[in-house]
Write an enzyme that holds these catalytic residues in place. Structure first.
Site, mmCIF file in Angstrom:
data_model
loop_
_atom_site.group_PDB
_atom_site.id
_atom_site.type_symbol
_atom_site.label_atom_id
_atom_site.label_comp_id
_atom_site.label_asym_id
_atom_site.label_seq_id
_atom_site.Cartn_x
_atom_site.Cartn_y
_atom_site.Cartn_z
ATOM 1 N N ALA A 1 0.824 -1.213 0.000
ATOM 2 C CA ALA A 1 0.000 0.000 0.000
ATOM 3 C C ALA A 1 0.857 1.261 0.000
ATOM 4 C CB ALA A 1 -0.933 -0.008 1.224
ATOM 5 N N LYS B 1 6.839 -11.952 -6.873
ATOM 6 C CA LYS B 1 5.859 -11.313 -7.749
ATOM 7 C C LYS B 1 6.477 -10.818 -9.057
ATOM 8 C CE LYS B 1 2.447 -10.208 -4.269
ATOM 9 N NZ LYS B 1 1.694 -9.176 -3.545
ATOM 10 N N TYR C 1 10.021 19.752 5.678
ATOM 11 C CA TYR C 1 8.947 20.332 4.870
ATOM 12 C C TYR C 1 8.725 21.785 5.270
ATOM 13 C CZ TYR C 1 7.898 15.268 4.755
ATOM 14 O OH TYR C 1 7.962 13.910 4.683
ATOM 15 N N GLU D 1 18.477 17.601 15.839
ATOM 16 C CA GLU D 1 17.596 17.430 16.999
ATOM 17 C C GLU D 1 18.379 16.723 18.080
ATOM 18 O OE1 GLU D 1 14.448 15.223 15.041
ATOM 19 O OE2 GLU D 1 15.264 13.321 15.692
ATOM 20 N N HIS E 1 11.334 10.163 17.525
ATOM 21 C CA HIS E 1 12.391 9.456 16.810
ATOM 22 C C HIS E 1 13.178 8.592 17.780
ATOM 23 C CE1 HIS E 1 12.493 12.714 13.459
ATOM 24 N NE2 HIS E 1 11.606 11.780 13.224
#
Lengths: 294, 376, 376, 294
Positions: D19, D43, D162, D210, D248
């Site tokens: 998905a 596959k 972003y 961070e 995180h």
């Protein structure tokens, strides 16, 4: 006619200002129920608008009863507050208290049951409540899946109640009572069988049981001695393994006790026909009614 | 929830009920070590939540550490009625002079509490009930008055147990009530040759519905907001301040905490709802935050990336619907920025939720939330 | 996840690393009992997931049971840097002849594993690293070859530990690898006067991301489908058969199991999604069922009451969308009955999901699901 | 120009039939990426239709590379299979492997990092991937929030990437790399700083850090010695308490190590301006560019 709940019943809702309470109050009103009050401690004096009708909110059950003449309480408060809410209703002297809340600690149920003895009929906890179609609904049983009629129904399970009501919607029901699936409940199969036996508006009785405890066996013993109206039954949980709780807190087979097979046998031994599936149970009810009419 | 024997005994120990010295072991080596510590002959008992383990070979005696290791190796890994034996209880072997049966339970048929006591313990109670029903004393217990010293003495006397058993019965009732148990059963409760009453086995079933009163018993993992959040798959850390914070992306949320702190208020939590902020996740998150009584205002800080701001705004609106009046308690400041921010903001304004205020920048939103938390 | 000292030591015990005899206690009485069992002077150690408990008064010596009870009463309930002391470890007091430091950890800077060993244990390692950095031997460990007997001997020799420490280092590495630990630290690792190497303290951090390989370590409650389902708030019981069952209402689902059994197939599970069958709950439920490799077909049995069938059908469609290709593996038989059944059925037919078949009665649906599970 | 990923990159997607894999493949195609193959064991032989283009699926990375000339892999497989998927890609000799999956066990990351040394650049795990706006996108960074330009960006955090890209969308980016927030990652801040320094298409660098570890401190030391282009930075997590993982897996302050304050000071000590908020960081970048242009 009906048992426990009629068109004259005046219903108050404990926890009406909560999400569940207000949603189901709207549905009860739509089903024709006389909902006369809500009770939420600390929120007395408001009212809640349900479109055609505004229902006043009181701070206590005693006050709501005094002001509105309410004689039925439906309890929608969260599990950790259910014990004290029911004790408040019992202390205030309400004749019927319907406890919808799921997940009430068993010790709390034992306590409010003891307190209520001889004063208040408690239905539940963890039940869908009861409905007398065309008259009144106290709880969450959908009002639009069946019609008024002359079958009485008593069940531990909510959805199976709806399933049977729907399958027999053309025949209709006097009252359907969901007594709940918890280990300790206020009103039992026997209480309902007795009331249906005495109710002139009920011709035949469907009893839905499930694994756990011995309520169905005791009901069978009661039927043998006291019930003359036709009874058909359905028992869920033949495939349930030992020691696993099947959704309802009380639905558990312990060792050899509480099995569906034992319940079925006890019921058949006293002449109750037991359906293998809900649809067969509906067919058995139809033929019982036909025989009774013949 | 059924407890393992060793957990039941730990509860007994806490309530002052005598139990044999011992400890749980997960490997033969550990069993050996426990036996060595105890320094006496031991019993190795399979810890499984099913009866009949004795008949199935799940209980073994061992004279010392070496044989304890050997026997534990045999018992560990056994399959007893479909239950894998993962641990054994290694206990000092205790010789009974007499064996009794004692239990408190919820009596479904009567909707009350029941005491069952017998001087003939050590066998299956169902069996005893069939072969010699009169040997079991059954006494309904009033849920309000409970079992006091007199009731306990009466129970012991009626069943033919020594007086010394009465205080133990009273404490078993304390376990029943204080732990919200559905069943507290000791079989056998023994009297040793030196007249001590000891619980040689123990079975306790707790009421899961009452877990909120006993969260410690349901493993530490079920206590507190952080654990509730974890159960919902949310990434939540409780902090000490008063501004609840919810946002998408760990970095953005950390940054939001800092900006809130920069605005002079302390954040109440870290909560990252991740990339695809569905309405349900947003509702779960808001619910956790509003369940924190320290929270005075909430700051929702979302950057619309792949999940655009209109989708996020719809999520917030649905979340507030799902929350019902739980969402009404405290002001919620929402900052939407990034893709489709304009559309998202309009959706929120049109929803006219009474506690929602929108601020278009992260810094401004943090200032507003800080001010509201301070009650200004 | 950081482990408590007693949990770390339990792990050590399982991997054959010597630890002092002892047991955890939650009350002073229990501490007294453990001390009495041990029969030697003991140490009472606060179990908290933070350092510096010694300085904070969280470690006390006690000569016998009475003083153990007293000291435990003092330590239990203490607040150590915001951590409430809920339990203490009561351990036989063990006197070190020498104290070492040993740790394996993930080295973020290098993205690898690192061993740190020192003959100067017992103090904070950060402190040692500042005052005498050369006293710490640092050795990167190859993630593929790991720590074998030679590497362990080399480590011990370089750091100045006795040869007897080498097998313990090797076993600590086994803990690191087999438990997917981020940190395995023993400080102090001691040598007793009789030359035994014993882990006197223990700190272990497990990698939560690797929990799927170690579910037992994350308490028994996190293992298996039933626990996954519980974490999602689903009412699920695993059974032995091949027809997955999902429905609304405990009674209806139990009944469905029976009807499936009546059709000649065994149900694979009980799963009640309750009254308001939201798409997310339906998706969660289908996901759990399809995660069961025994399942050959799925029966969705829903009675539309207050939640009408069209809402349920939309829920199923959205659930299958959410599931994506996980929903494609096995046939799904859906029976919708009750309110708005016709509309609901049409919604499902219009969705044309390749594995969905509709049957309008419960009995018929059970037969179809049973047939499909049998591969007919 | 750009680093690591250009318009000529030929991308294969491991887990494309899942998905997440298929959703983001569609987005990568829409962003102009040359997605040439999917890989799903068992596959091979199918293809997946993405509207204007059908992407063939292969059973192995080696086969996909041989047939399509793919030189970048983006990994979307579930955490428990990520280790073996990345090892397969490395063994097949892919030059760049971008691991999006969150929740990969640290031991697995250590192992594939060791295996990849000197052969494959790994970005991630638990990262949003990288994008060279207007050219190609390998991962899940939204392509429509910014434009092509001359800023390079490297970040541990996805959403902060972003946010900064959006704030500076008028200026635009050469490449933005999300290196991921896990304790052990393949490509570090330093690797990206080095590449941006060498990239003629990059004029200035935004670095987002961070709490946790000492990557930012090491980056500061690297900048002092090797980076001549202007660098501005942002560090998240000043308010993070000790010992709590902030989303995180790698974002955790242990004792006094890994604090945001220490990172900020290390960066400022080598002349990197550090913004207090994302918006201030954007302003600092604008003024750095102005000064450079002046």
């Amino acid at each position: 006619m009906a048992i426990f709940l009629t068109k004259d019943s005046r219903v108050l809702v404990q926890g009406m200002t909560g999400a569940e309470g207000s949603r189901h109050t709207a549905r009860m009103l739509a089903a024709g129920t006389e909902v006369v009050a809500g009770v939420t401690p600390g929120k007395g004096g408001r009212s809640v608008d349900f479109g055609e009708r505004a229902v006043p909110v009181f701070g206590s059950v005693a006050e709501a009863m005094a002001e509105t003449g309410a004689d039925v309480s439906v309890v929608f408060v969260p599990p950790r507050f259910t014990g004290s809410a029911v004790e408040e209703a019992v202390t205030a002297g309400i004749p019927l208290c319907v406890v919808i809340t799921e997940g009430v600690p068993v010790h709390d149920a034992v306590r409010f049951r003891a307190l209520a003895a001889g004063r208040t009929r408690i239905i539940g906890p963890n039940c869908p409540g009861l409905i007398s179609p065309g008259q009144s609904s106290a709880g969450i049983i959908p009002a639009d899946i069946t019609a008024a009629g002359r079958i009485g129904l008593v069940s531990k399970s909510g959805t199976l109640t709806y399933q049977l009501m729907y399958e027999l919607r053309d025949v209709g029901f006097s009252t359907a009572v969901g007594i709940g699936g918890d280990p300790v409940i206020g009103t039992t199969h026997i209480d309902c069988l007795q009331a249906f036996q005495e109710d002139p508006g009920t011709d035949a009785i469907v009893m839905i049981g499930e694994i756990g405890g011995d309520a169905e066996e005791r009901a069978a013993a009661y039927i043998e001695r006291h019930v003359t109206k036709p009874v058909v039954a359905y028992v869920a949980g033949f495939t349930a393994p030992e020691g696993k709780t099947m959704g309802h807190a009380g639905a558990i087979v312990s060792g050899s006790s509480g099995t569906a097979q034992a319940k079925k046998e006890a019921l058949e031994a006293v002449g109750v026909r037991v359906g293998r599936t809900p649809s067969e149970t509906a067919r058995l009810m139809r033929s019982a009614l036909d025989r009774a009419a013949a | 929830m059924d407890l393992y024997e060793h957990q039941a005994k730990e509860l007994f120990g806490r309530h002052g009920i005598p139990i044999p010295p011992g400890r749980v072991a997960a490997t033969p080596e550990e069993a050996k070590a426990v036996a060595a510590e105890l320094g006496v002959p031991v019993v190795i008992k399979a810890q499984v939540k099913t009866g009949g383990r004795g008949k199935a070979g799940g209980i073994k005696a061992a004279a010392g550490p070496a044989s304890a290791e050997e026997e534990a190796a045999g018992v560990l890994g056994m399959d007893i009625k479909g239950h894998l034996v993962r641990t054994v209880l290694v206990e000092a072997a205790t010789v009974p002079f007499e064996e009794y049966y004692a239990a408190f339970l919820v009596d479904r048929a009567q909707g009350g509490f029941l005491a069952m006591v017998s001087a003939q313990g050590g066998m299956e109670i169902e069996e005893l009930a069939e072969t010699d029903p009169d040997a079991i004393v059954r006494l309904p217990i009033d849920p309000v008055t409970g079992v006091d010293a007199d009731t306990a003495r009466l129970l012991a006397a009626k069943a033919g147990l020594p007086d010394a058993a009465a205080p133990v019965l009273e404490r078993l009732w304390q376990v029943m009530i204080e732990e919200d148990a559905l069943l507290v059963e000791v079989n056998p409760l023994i009297c040793t040759t030196d007249q001590r009453i000891v619980a040689l086995d123990g079975k306790v079933t707790l009421d899961d519905a009452a877990a909120f009163r006993h969260s410690w018993a349901y493993t530490e993992a079920s206590a507190g907001l952080e654990e509730q959040a974890r159960a919902k798959g949310l990434n939540y850390v409780k902090l000490d301040g008063r501004v609840g914070v919810i946002g998408n992306g760990a970095g953005l949320v950390m940054s939001t905490l800092d900006v809130v702190a920069g605005a002079g208020a302390a954040p109440a939590n870290f909560l990252d709802i991740g990339g695809g902020a569905s309405a349900q996740v947003m509702a779960d998150g808001l619910e956790i935050i509003l369940a924190d009584p320290d929270v005075r205002s909430v700051l929702v800080n979302v950057f619309g990336g792949i999940t655009t701001c209109d989708a996020v705004a719809n999520g917030i609106v649905t979340a507030l619907e799902l929350l019902g009046e739980r969402g009404l308690a405290r002001p919620i400041v929402v900052r939407l920025d990034g893709n489709n921010a304009e559309v998202g903001r309009r959706i929120l304004s049109d929803a006219r939720h009474p506690v929602v205020r929108q601020v278009s920048t992260m810094d401004g939103a943090a200032e507003t939330a800080a001010r509201l938390a301070a009650g200004v």
